[in-house]
Structure formats: C-alpha cells, structure tokens
Design a protein around this motif. Structure first.
Motif, PDB file in Angstrom:
ATOM      1  N   VAL A  86      -4.426   3.706   6.083  1.00  0.00           N
ATOM      2  CA  VAL A  86      -4.938   3.155   4.818  1.00  0.00           C
ATOM      3  C   VAL A  86      -5.618   1.807   5.055  1.00  0.00           C
ATOM      4  O   VAL A  86      -6.635   1.494   4.465  1.00  0.00           O
ATOM      5  CB  VAL A  86      -3.787   2.989   3.791  1.00  0.00           C
ATOM      6  N   HIS A  87      -5.044   1.014   5.957  1.00  0.00           N
ATOM      7  CA  HIS A  87      -5.458  -0.381   6.153  1.00  0.00           C
ATOM      8  C   HIS A  87      -6.496  -0.499   7.277  1.00  0.00           C
ATOM      9  O   HIS A  87      -6.283   0.033   8.372  1.00  0.00           O
ATOM     10  CB  HIS A  87      -4.190  -1.177   6.482  1.00  0.00           C
ATOM     11  N   SER A  88      -7.572  -1.217   7.002  1.00  0.00           N
ATOM     12  CA  SER A  88      -8.658  -1.342   7.985  1.00  0.00           C
ATOM     13  C   SER A  88      -8.205  -1.976   9.299  1.00  0.00           C
ATOM     14  O   SER A  88      -8.709  -1.610  10.362  1.00  0.00           O
ATOM     15  CB  SER A  88      -9.815  -2.165   7.393  1.00  0.00           C
ATOM     16  N   PHE A 147     -11.880  -7.417  -4.496  1.00  0.00           N
ATOM     17  CA  PHE A 147     -11.283  -6.309  -3.751  1.00  0.00           C
ATOM     18  C   PHE A 147      -9.789  -6.551  -3.647  1.00  0.00           C
ATOM     19  O   PHE A 147      -9.348  -7.459  -2.921  1.00  0.00           O
ATOM     20  CB  PHE A 147     -11.873  -6.173  -2.340  1.00  0.00           C
ATOM     21  N   TYR A 198      -6.926   8.285  -3.907  1.00  0.00           N
ATOM     22  CA  TYR A 198      -6.216   8.432  -2.630  1.00  0.00           C
ATOM     23  C   TYR A 198      -5.782   9.888  -2.439  1.00  0.00           C
ATOM     24  O   TYR A 198      -5.863  10.431  -1.341  1.00  0.00           O
ATOM     25  CB  TYR A 198      -5.028   7.470  -2.567  1.00  0.00           C
ATOM     26  N   ALA A 242      -6.016  -3.855  -4.004  1.00  0.00           N
ATOM     27  CA  ALA A 242      -5.586  -2.470  -4.179  1.00  0.00           C
ATOM     28  C   ALA A 242      -4.066  -2.413  -4.219  1.00  0.00           C
ATOM     29  O   ALA A 242      -3.385  -3.384  -3.848  1.00  0.00           O
ATOM     30  CB  ALA A 242      -6.120  -1.610  -3.029  1.00  0.00           C
ATOM     31  N   TYR A 253      -9.342  -9.953   4.778  1.00  0.00           N
ATOM     32  CA  TYR A 253      -9.318  -9.229   6.059  1.00  0.00           C
ATOM     33  C   TYR A 253     -10.496  -8.254   6.009  1.00  0.00           C
ATOM     34  O   TYR A 253     -11.259  -8.263   5.022  1.00  0.00           O
ATOM     35  CB  TYR A 253      -7.965  -8.536   6.277  1.00  0.00           C
ATOM     36  N   ALA A 309     -11.338  -5.271   5.190  1.00  0.00           N
ATOM     37  CA  ALA A 309     -11.710  -4.486   4.018  1.00  0.00           C
ATOM     38  C   ALA A 309     -12.321  -5.359   2.917  1.00  0.00           C
ATOM     39  O   ALA A 309     -13.372  -5.027   2.355  1.00  0.00           O
ATOM     40  CB  ALA A 309     -10.500  -3.723   3.479  1.00  0.00           C
ATOM     41  N   PHE A 311     -10.825   0.520  -6.360  1.00  0.00           N
ATOM     42  CA  PHE A 311      -9.408   0.499  -5.980  1.00  0.00           C
ATOM     43  C   PHE A 311      -8.595  -0.389  -6.913  1.00  0.00           C
ATOM     44  O   PHE A 311      -7.392  -0.210  -7.060  1.00  0.00           O
ATOM     45  CB  PHE A 311      -9.258   0.009  -4.533  1.00  0.00           C
ATOM     46  N   TYR A 356       0.812  -1.224   0.000  1.00  0.00           N
ATOM     47  CA  TYR A 356       0.000   0.000   0.000  1.00  0.00           C
ATOM     48  C   TYR A 356       0.849   1.280   0.000  1.00  0.00           C
ATOM     49  O   TYR A 356       0.330   2.377   0.222  1.00  0.00           O
ATOM     50  CB  TYR A 356      -0.939   0.022   1.212  1.00  0.00           C
ATOM     51  N   PHE A 381     -14.489   6.524   2.658  1.00  0.00           N
ATOM     52  CA  PHE A 381     -15.627   5.659   2.336  1.00  0.00           C
ATOM     53  C   PHE A 381     -15.705   4.630   3.456  1.00  0.00           C
ATOM     54  O   PHE A 381     -14.738   4.429   4.193  1.00  0.00           O
ATOM     55  CB  PHE A 381     -15.371   4.928   0.996  1.00  0.00           C
ATOM     56  N   ASN A 386      -8.434   7.053   4.353  1.00  0.00           N
ATOM     57  CA  ASN A 386      -8.672   5.902   3.481  1.00  0.00           C
ATOM     58  C   ASN A 386      -9.395   4.746   4.167  1.00  0.00           C
ATOM     59  O   ASN A 386     -10.476   4.380   3.737  1.00  0.00           O
ATOM     60  CB  ASN A 386      -7.391   5.373   2.829  1.00  0.00           C
ATOM     61  N   ALA A 387      -8.781   4.144   5.184  1.00  0.00           N
ATOM     62  CA  ALA A 387      -9.269   2.859   5.707  1.00  0.00           C
ATOM     63  C   ALA A 387     -10.789   2.827   5.809  1.00  0.00           C
ATOM     64  O   ALA A 387     -11.407   3.708   6.409  1.00  0.00           O
ATOM     65  CB  ALA A 387      -8.652   2.584   7.064  1.00  0.00           C
ATOM     66  N   GLY A 388     -11.385   1.775   5.246  1.00  0.00           N
ATOM     67  CA  GLY A 388     -12.844   1.734   5.138  1.00  0.00           C
ATOM     68  C   GLY A 388     -13.543   0.964   6.247  1.00  0.00           C
ATOM     69  O   GLY A 388     -14.777   0.854   6.199  1.00  0.00           O
ATOM     70  N   ASN A 390     -16.105   0.483   3.794  1.00  0.00           N
ATOM     71  CA  ASN A 390     -15.856  -0.624   2.860  1.00  0.00           C
ATOM     72  C   ASN A 390     -17.133  -1.090   2.167  1.00  0.00           C
ATOM     73  O   ASN A 390     -17.102  -1.531   1.018  1.00  0.00           O
ATOM     74  CB  ASN A 390     -15.206  -1.802   3.599  1.00  0.00           C
TER      75      ASN A 390
END
Ligand code: PHB
Length: 403
Positions: free
Chosen positions: A116-118, A239, A317, A241, A187, A189, A268, A55, A159, A139-141, A161
């Motif tokens: 960025v990462h959920s 999904f 992003y 990215a 995971y 997201a 993404f 990422y 957003f 970012n992280a949804g 997810n």
C-alpha cells in the motif's frame, strides 16, 4: 487457503472464511509429489499489505476483494488452486526488504502482491527486480515503479501517485483558483501527488504559494491548519489516506475552514472513511480513478457482492484488489496455469483489457493502468461521480525504458 505469517515463518494460522479454497489445497497435498502434475499444484500468492497502523483498513479492503474474486473463480486461477500467504507490512519501509525476502525465498511464492505504501514499494520492487518474481502492486503509487524502476515482471492495478493529482490541478484552475497551498504526508506518495497537481495547475498560470509537509504517519495537523488559515489561499490540495484522512477532514471542519477555503484532494481523502468522517466529509470534492456511483454493470455487481460478503461498502482499495486477481487470472488462463511459460504469462498480463468496476482497464507499456479519472463529491457519505475529469489518463512514465 489463506496463511498468515506472523513474526516467524513457523507460526502459521489458517484464517476463517477460506474454506472453499482449503479443500482444494488439501486435495492436492493428499497425493505424493510425483503424482501431482505441475499445473494442478497449488499456486502460492505472497501478499505484503498493512493490517495494522494508519493504512490497516486499506490492506484489509484489498485482501477482502482478492478473496472475493478468488471465491467467484471457485478458488482456482488457470485451473490451479490458489493459496494466499500474507504478511503484515505495517506500512513500515525499513521492514520491506526482510518481509519481501521472506515471501520470495522462504515461502517461494509464485506471485507477489503488495504493498500500500510507496516507501515499502521501493524496497519490494528492488527484490522483485532482482528475483524476477511476478509482482502486482494493488495500491502503492510510487511513480518510480512504472518509471525508472519499471520492469517486465512488475505490474500495477492501482495508479501512479502523479495520476490523481494532475486532473485536480486542472479542475482547480478551471474553478478560478489561482493561489493554492499543498498539504501532504511528506514522503514519496504525498510529494508525487503534489507534483501531479502542480503539473495540471501551474502551466496554465496557477500559483502554488506554499508546500506544507506533515511527517508520515503523524496526524497532528494543528500547526498546518493554523498556517493555512494565516495564508488564506483560494484553495488547498491535500494527500492523506486511511486513519490520517479521517483525522484531517475532521480537524479541517473543527478549525472552521470548511466554509472559508475550498478543500480538494486526491480521492483517497474520502475513500473508505466517510462513515468515520461524518458531516465533516460532506461536499468535499476530489479526483480519483473510481467513484461509488459509477453506473456500470461491473461496478454494481462488484459493490453488491462486496456488501453482501463483508457487510460494508466497497471502496477504491477493494476495486484494486479485485482487479489484481482479474489480471492474474488473465495471465494464468493464457498459459493454463503453467507459470513456467513466463514470457507468455507476462505478455498476456501486459495485454489484459477488461471492464473493471472503475471503468475500462488496460495497461500502458510501463504496466501502469490507463484509466478514467473522475471528479467526485461526497453526498450523504457517498463519493458521487460528477463527471469524467480526464478520460483514459496515462502516467507520463518518465524514465521507463519499456515500450
Ligand atoms: C502510497 O503510499 O503510495 C499510498 C498510500 C495510500 C493511498 C495512496 C497511495 O491511499
């Protein structure tokens, strides 16, 4: 000024390209503390984003656009010079607590921005809730952040997810697809993105014939592609990215699936990566809260400035990073830089409405964007808007007690 924190807080390095802001910060610190009025002291923004790993390009785009927006404001928000203190999250959830604590307790930042990462977001949100620091997620949804974990001090400019998945489920059904395979990084997201697709697809009578999870951040897709080919569904929703999206789209084409099975995704899949994907990306349709070709003054100005400054095309992003600063500015302007006026600051942020490069931006009572979702298609490496798939879509915010 941008300060990079490496492994230890004592090892700091000032990054290039932050000259405009550095001057302001030096000016403030040239006076003895008692003479610096509270509202003109530099404001510290702690940034926890990935600058390494799959990422990395996402974290870089967000940071770039934040710096660009700040420079457009003359390096100040609410009348105060701004200092970015940034830390590489490496998109590793086990490091989230330690990294967030470092920014909040050791650096004593006024705002937190990330991640960025959920999975990282879950750790970060726990501390944000305990410490009360105003946090903007660029970012992280993770649905939980604006669901059961929603809080007055937590905002999101990206957003949930669920959001990009839901419109794609509807579009896939409208296209006549009835049997769909879901394939995603296994995971939060990926799972929540898949759930959004289900919610748009199943109630109408669509059938999910298989869920295929790939461990994050693995990019070994051969087993998944073989299974998909043997099932032979009408369509696949995915999904992936960043670096993983590059590899998946290339592997999909190389496996010969491009002409036989319709491939859809959360947008993404083709954001910031079409250059690396090349021909393999051509024609792929996805849904997202952004498209390169949105024909608005805000989007054109944003894209032109980004290209000029960084020499590359902007992506979603960057939009999210840009809007993070706009949201922060809205709050700080309302209180003239006085972060002590916390309730007023939070209220102004919650009520913010502006024209984002993505289209109209406002927040739900859970502090998640209510925004258009576009159906896009890759044409000559550009994510071209086809139409609005769902207008001003709000996340269901299940489990949020605000509003
Ligand atoms: C997430 O982990 O929430 C995530 C990561 C990358 C994306 C979207 C969502 O592009």
């Amino acid at each position: 000024m941008t300060i990079d924190i490496k492994k230890s807080t004592s090892r700091r390095s000032v990054l290039k390209g932050a000259g405009a802001v550095a001057g302001a910060a030096v000016f403030a610190s040239a006076f003895p503390a008692p003479f610096v009025r509270a509202h003109s002291a530099p404001l510290k923004v702690g940034i926890l984003l990935p600058y390494s790993g799959t990422y990395a390009r996402l974290g870089t785009a967000i940071t770039n656009a934040m710096e660009m927006n700040l420079a457009e404001q003359g390096g100040k928000l609410g009348g105060r010079p701004v200092e970015f203190v940034r830390l590489d999250s490496e998109a590793k959830p086990p490091m989230a607590t330690e990294n967030t604590t470092k920014l909040v307790n050791a650096e004593k930042v006024d705002f937190l921005v990330g991640p960025v990462h959920s999975g990282v977001a879950m750790g970060m949100a726990k501390i944000a809730r305990e410490e009360g620091v105003i946090t903007i997620v660029p970012n992280a949804g993770a649905d939980q952040l604006t669901g059961p974990l929603c809080a007055p001090n937590i905002f999101r400019t990206s957003f949930s997810n669920w959001q990009p998945g839901y419109p794609m489920g509807q579009v896939a059904y409208e296209r006549g697809h009835r049997n769909v395979v879901l394939c995603y990084w296994n995971y939060g997201a990926g799972q929540q993105s898949a759930q959004g697709f289900r919610d748009g697809f199943e109630p109408q009578g669509g059938k999910i014939v298989k869920d295929i999870g790939v461990p994050f951040p693995e990019v070994e897709f051969q087993a998944a592609l073989t299974e998909i080919a043997s099932i032979g569904p009408d369509a696949v929703y995915v999904f992936f990215a960043g670096g993983g999206a590059v590899k998946f789209v290339k592997d999909w084409a190389a496996a010969g699936l491009k002409d036989s099975i319709a491939l859809y995704g959360a947008g993404f899949l083709t954001e910031g990566v079409t250059g690396a994907q090349g021909d393999a990306a051509e024609g792929i349709e996805t849904t997202l809260h952004y498209a390169d070709t949105l024909d608005t003054a805000a989007n054109k100005a944003f894209r032109a400035a980004y290209k000029e400054r960084f020499g590359v095309e902007a992506d979603v992003y960057g939009v999210q990073g840009y809007d993070t600063l706009t949201l922060m500015k809205t709050g700080l302007d309302a209180v003239h830089g006085d972060t002590g006026a916390r309730d007023e600051l939070i209220k102004a942020m919650a009520e913010a409405e502006f024209q984002s490069p993505r289209g109209p931006f406002r927040l739900s009572p859970a502090h998640n964007p209510v925004q258009n979702f576009y159906l896009r298609k890759v044409v000559n490496g550009v994510n071209e808007v086809q139409r609005v798939a769902v207008e001003m879509l709000a996340d269901p915010a299940r489990g949020c007690s605000m509003g």
